[in-house]
Motif scaffolding. Structure first.
Motif, short mmCIF file in Angstrom:
data_model
loop_
_atom_site.label_atom_id
_atom_site.label_comp_id
_atom_site.label_asym_id
_atom_site.label_seq_id
_atom_site.Cartn_x
_atom_site.Cartn_y
_atom_site.Cartn_z
N GLY A 168 -8.04 -56.14 -39.22
CA GLY A 168 -8.41 -55.76 -37.86
C GLY A 168 -9.90 -55.98 -37.59
N ASP A 188 2.95 -55.72 -41.05
CA ASP A 188 1.93 -56.37 -40.23
C ASP A 188 2.51 -57.60 -39.56
OD1 ASP A 188 -0.25 -54.67 -40.67
OD2 ASP A 188 -0.74 -55.66 -42.56
N THR A 247 -1.57 -61.37 -38.37
CA THR A 247 -2.47 -60.54 -39.17
C THR A 247 -2.47 -60.99 -40.62
OG1 THR A 247 -1.97 -58.66 -37.74
CG2 THR A 247 -3.05 -58.18 -39.82
N CYS A 295 -8.66 -61.62 -35.72
CA CYS A 295 -7.24 -61.96 -35.70
C CYS A 295 -6.82 -62.49 -34.33
CB CYS A 295 -6.42 -60.73 -36.06
SG CYS A 295 -4.64 -60.99 -36.07
N LEU A 354 -4.26 -62.03 -32.65
CA LEU A 354 -3.56 -61.08 -31.78
C LEU A 354 -4.46 -60.54 -30.67
CD1 LEU A 354 -1.44 -58.94 -34.29
CD2 LEU A 354 -0.62 -60.64 -32.65
N TYR A 355 -5.77 -60.43 -30.94
CA TYR A 355 -6.68 -59.92 -29.91
C TYR A 355 -6.73 -60.85 -28.70
CZ TYR A 355 -8.24 -56.59 -33.44
OH TYR A 355 -8.29 -55.58 -34.38
N TYR A 374 -3.75 -57.81 -27.44
CA TYR A 374 -3.66 -56.62 -28.28
C TYR A 374 -5.04 -55.99 -28.44
CZ TYR A 374 1.16 -57.50 -29.71
OH TYR A 374 2.53 -57.66 -29.71
N VAL A 376 -4.74 -54.00 -34.38
CA VAL A 376 -3.97 -54.80 -35.32
C VAL A 376 -3.49 -53.85 -36.40
CG1 VAL A 376 -4.09 -56.61 -37.06
CG2 VAL A 376 -5.24 -56.92 -34.88
#
Length: 244
Positions: A33, A60, A64, A209, A211-212, A216, A219
């Protein structure tokens, strides 16, 4: 003193204590994260000897896991020791999906057996650094810069690292013995805000990561009950996890 410098001073002090009391380098715990990416950068800038540890939760998101592996490959190229620890339960390898039927229920906000099995068993009897911050939640607002982790919340203690380093009495010897039998913790960015973290990431060009970039703001384990309604977006994005 600016926050970066203050955080590095905390890391250096914890490093001295780790080498003195444990005879081993400080461990930087890494989850993949944004907070982990920040403390990892701070560890590097502190120029102390250190190791990096990740607890593989099995829940995860693929992004990630890929980010963790990429970061660890780069660290290994720099000669920094890294470990990805696979979870075990009752002496056998396990996963989130095997734990649920064994526990007869999925994790809940009040029954978080997942964390104790999948995330908190690593680095036994070591001194570790984490990305815990007061800004994250009310529950973390009583955490300290330096801590000794107990089996329960009541047994977890804050302590004054400066006093411990300067104390030469019998109480210090007793504390050293207690330390070696427990996991000690330094929280270098404990007083950083959410804004501080992102400003540092952008100013220092730290890769985070994927995902951000997908909207998001955290994480972690897909479907974590602590995320409330946000977990339904996670299940929508990762339907196989929902099926499991």
């Amino acid at each position: 003193m600016d926050k970066e410098k203050k955080s590095i001073e905390r890391i250096k002090m914890a490093s001295e204590m780790s080498l003195h009391h444990y005879g081993k380098p400080l461990v930087c715990t890494y989850s993949g994260g944004k907070d982990s990416d920040v403390i990892l950068e701070l560890f590097k800038r502190s120029e102390i000897p250190f190791e990096v540890h990740n607890s593989h939760t099995t829940a995860d998101a693929p992004q990630t896991v890929q980010h963790i592996r990429k970061v660890f490959r780069a660290l290994e190229m720099q000669g920094i020791p890294c470990e990805i620890e696979k979870p075990t339960y009752k002496g056998k390898r396990t996963s989130m999906w095997e734990l649920i039927p064994q526990k007869l229920m999925p994790p809940t906000r009040l029954v978080r057996y997942c964390c104790s099995v999948l995330k908190e068993t690593g680095c036994k009897n070591r001194y570790i650094g984490t990305g815990v911050r007061w800004d994250e939640s009310i529950a973390r607002s009583d955490r300290g810069e330096f801590e000794r982790l107990g089996k329960t919340k009541k047994e977890t203690e804050k302590f004054d690292a400066v006093m411990l380093m300067n104390d030469n009495t019998a109480s210090r010897r007793m504390t050293e013995l207690c330390m070696r039998k427990n996991k000690m913790v330094v929280n270098p960015i404990i007083d950083w805000t959410h804004t501080d973290v992102w400003e540092y990431i952008h100013s220092e060009h730290i890769e985070t990561c994927e995902l951000y970039k997908m909207g998001y703001d955290r994480v972690g384990c897909i479907g974590c009950p602590m995320m409330g309604k946000k977990r339904w977006k996670e299940f929508a994005d990762f339907p196989k996890y929902k099926s499991l």
